[in-house]
Design a protein around this motif. Structure first.
Motif, mmCIF file in Angstrom:
data_model
loop_
_atom_site.group_PDB
_atom_site.id
_atom_site.type_symbol
_atom_site.label_atom_id
_atom_site.label_comp_id
_atom_site.label_asym_id
_atom_site.label_seq_id
_atom_site.Cartn_x
_atom_site.Cartn_y
_atom_site.Cartn_z
ATOM 1 N N ILE A 4 -11.497 -36.864 -5.724
ATOM 2 C CA ILE A 4 -11.734 -38.157 -6.373
ATOM 3 C C ILE A 4 -11.415 -39.305 -5.420
ATOM 4 O O ILE A 4 -12.140 -40.297 -5.351
ATOM 5 N N LEU A 30 -14.261 -39.869 -3.242
ATOM 6 C CA LEU A 30 -15.539 -40.064 -3.923
ATOM 7 C C LEU A 30 -16.064 -41.482 -3.709
ATOM 8 O O LEU A 30 -15.322 -42.445 -3.749
ATOM 9 N N SER A 31 -17.352 -41.570 -3.456
ATOM 10 C CA SER A 31 -18.014 -42.867 -3.324
ATOM 11 C C SER A 31 -19.061 -43.013 -4.412
ATOM 12 O O SER A 31 -19.691 -42.031 -4.829
ATOM 13 N N ILE A 32 -19.230 -44.237 -4.872
ATOM 14 C CA ILE A 32 -20.246 -44.573 -5.864
ATOM 15 C C ILE A 32 -21.304 -45.420 -5.170
ATOM 16 O O ILE A 32 -20.985 -46.283 -4.345
ATOM 17 N N ASP A 75 -16.030 -47.507 -3.253
ATOM 18 C CA ASP A 75 -15.156 -46.357 -3.493
ATOM 19 C C ASP A 75 -14.861 -46.244 -4.989
ATOM 20 O O ASP A 75 -14.977 -47.210 -5.743
ATOM 21 N N PHE A 76 -14.474 -45.059 -5.393
ATOM 22 C CA PHE A 76 -14.341 -44.745 -6.812
ATOM 23 C C PHE A 76 -13.312 -45.638 -7.504
ATOM 24 O O PHE A 76 -13.567 -46.188 -8.574
ATOM 25 N N CYS A 95 -14.586 -49.073 -7.969
ATOM 26 C CA CYS A 95 -15.559 -49.111 -9.063
ATOM 27 C C CYS A 95 -14.852 -49.141 -10.415
ATOM 28 O O CYS A 95 -15.234 -49.903 -11.312
ATOM 29 N N ARG A 119 -10.817 -41.090 -14.490
ATOM 30 C CA ARG A 119 -10.242 -40.542 -13.255
ATOM 31 C C ARG A 119 -9.809 -39.087 -13.404
ATOM 32 O O ARG A 119 -9.605 -38.392 -12.409
ATOM 33 N N TYR A 165 -16.170 -34.717 -10.606
ATOM 34 C CA TYR A 165 -17.462 -35.286 -10.203
ATOM 35 C C TYR A 165 -18.044 -34.387 -9.120
ATOM 36 O O TYR A 165 -17.402 -34.127 -8.115
ATOM 37 N N ASN A 177 -23.585 -39.636 -7.087
ATOM 38 C CA ASN A 177 -23.004 -40.627 -7.991
ATOM 39 C C ASN A 177 -23.691 -41.979 -7.792
ATOM 40 O O ASN A 177 -23.193 -42.849 -7.076
ATOM 41 N N CYS A 198 -20.256 -51.915 -11.744
ATOM 42 C CA CYS A 198 -19.814 -50.708 -12.450
ATOM 43 C C CYS A 198 -19.551 -51.006 -13.928
ATOM 44 O O CYS A 198 -18.731 -51.883 -14.246
ATOM 45 N N LEU A 205 -20.841 -45.127 -15.880
ATOM 46 C CA LEU A 205 -19.915 -44.188 -15.253
ATOM 47 C C LEU A 205 -19.744 -42.894 -16.044
ATOM 48 O O LEU A 205 -19.526 -41.832 -15.449
#
Length: 316
Positions: A9, A12-14, A95-96, A99, A166, A170, A174, A181, A186
Motif C-alpha cells: 500500500i 501504491l500509486s493512483i 501516491d495512495f 489520494c 487503507r 489493491y 489503479n 480523488c 476509490l
C-alpha cells in the motif's frame, strides 16, 4: 502477511484522469479552470476579510456567510494541486496516502458546506419569525458553537473512510475517472469486498447532505408560513428578499449534486466527458458563484469589500 500488505500500500500509486477525449487541449482548458480557482479563492477570501475587519458585519448572517466562504476556499484548495497539475504538466500520478488525504479534505469541506447552508437557513428563519430576539437567540458564542459542531461532525464522519480504504488489498491498475480523488471512485479499486465501505458512504451521505437538505426545506416551509402571515405586501417582499441570496446558494450547491447522482445512475453509458463535466460543475461552480451572488445581492458585503480596499489604499 499484514506487513507485506502495508508495504504494498505504501508503494501504491493512483493515476488520475484529465478530461477524456480532450487531452490535447489541456493547455487551453487550464485557462478557464485557473480563472475559476482565482475567482473562488480571491472572492471568498475577500468576503472573509470584509466580515472580519468590519464590526458592522459582525452579525449572525454575515458570520455564517464567512463560514461558508471558509468551506469553499477549502474545497477549492483541496482539488487545485491535482487538477492544475494534470492540465499544466500532465502529472497524473499521486501516491495512495496523498489520494486518501485529498479525498478526506474534499468530502469534509463539502460536508461542512452543507451544514453551514442549513445553519444559514435556520438564521433566516429566526430573523423572519422572531426579529426582535434575533441577536439574543443567535449570540456569538452560539454561532461559534454551531460552527465547531459542524466541523467536528464533518471530520468525525469522514475520518473512517480513508482508514477503511487503507485496510483493503489493491492488486490491479489503479486509475480513477476524475482529476481528483473521490470516495465513490476509490471504492472501485480494491480487489476485495467493499460492501462495508459502500454502506458507510451511503449512511454518511444520508446523515449529512440528505438530512441537511431536508432541514433546509423544513426551514423554508416555516419561513413561507411566517411570511404569508405578514399583513403588509411590502413587509412580505422585504422578508423574502433577505432569503434570495441564500436560496441561490442552496440551488447552486444542491442542483449540481443531484445532477451528478442522476447521471451516475440513469446515464451510466453517457460519454465520459459528460460525467467529468457534471462532477466539475458540482465542485467548482458553487465556490465561484456564491461570492459573486452575495457581493451583487448584499449591499453590506459590497460596502465591506469597498471599505477593505479603501483602507488598504490609505496604507500606501
Amino acid at each position: 502477511m499484514e506487513a507485506k500488505s502495508n508495504e504494498s500500500i505504501d508503494l501504491l500509486s493512483i493515476f488520475l484522469t484529465g478530461i477524456p477525449g480532450l487531452e490535447d487541449q489541456h493547455g487551453w482548458l487550464s485557462i478557464p479552470f485557473f480563472i475559476m480557482y482565482i475567482v473562488a479563492i480571491v472572492g471568498n477570501s475577500l468576503i472573509m476579510a470584509a466580515v472580519q475587519s468590519n464590526p458592522a458585519l459582525h452579525e449572525p448572517m454575515y458570520l455564517f456567510l464567512s463560514m461558508l466562504a471558509v468551506t469553499e476556499v477549502g474545497v477549492s484548495l483541496s482539488t487545485l494541486p491535482t487538477v492544475l497539475g494534470i492540465l499544466w504538466f500532465d502529472a497524473r500520478r499521486i501516491d495512495f496516502d496523498g489520494c486518501l488525504a485529498q479525498m478526506f479534505f474534499i468530502h469534509t469541506f463539502s460536508c461542512m458546506e452543507s451544514g453551514v447552508l442549513f445553519a444559514m437557513s435556520y438564521d433566516r428563519f429566526v430573523a423572519i419569525y422572531n426579529p426582535l430576539r434575533y441577536t439574543a437567540i443567535l449570540t456569538l458564542p452560539r454561532i461559534i458553537s454551531m460552527g465547531l459542531s459542524i466541523t467536528v461532525k464533518s471530520v468525525a464522519l469522514m475520518a473512517p473512510l480513508p482508514v477503511l480504504l487503507r485496510q483493503l488489498p489493491y492488486c490491479h491498475t489503479n486509475v480513477l475517472s476524475h482529476s481528483y480523488c473521490l470516495h465513490s471512485d476509490l471504492i472501485q479499486l480494491p480487489c476485495a469486498d467493499t460492501k462495508l465501505n459502500s454502506i458507510l458512504g451511503l449512511a454518511i451521505v444520508l446523515a449529512t447532505f440528505g438530512l441537511d437538505s431536508l432541514l433546509i426545506m423544513v426551514s423554508y416551509v416555516l419561513i413561507l408560513c411566517t411570511v404569508l402571515s405578514i399583513s403588509s405586501g411590502e413587509g412580505r417582499w422585504k422578508a423574502l428578499n433577505t432569503c434570495v441570496s441564500h436560496i441561490c446558494a442552496v440551488l447552486v450547491y444542491y442542483v449540481p449534486m443531484i445532477g451528478v447522482s442522476v447521471m451516475h445512475r440513469a446515464a451510466k453509458h453517457a460519454s465520459p466527458i459528460i460525467h467529468t463535466l457534471m462532477s466539475s460543475i458540482y465542485l467548482f461552480v458553487p465556490p465561484v458563484l456564491n461570492p459573486i451572488i452575495y457581493s451583487v445581492k448584499t449591499q453590506p458585503i459590497r460596502e465591506g469589500i469597498v471599505t477593505l480596499f479603501s483602507s488598504k489604499r490609505e496604507l500606501f
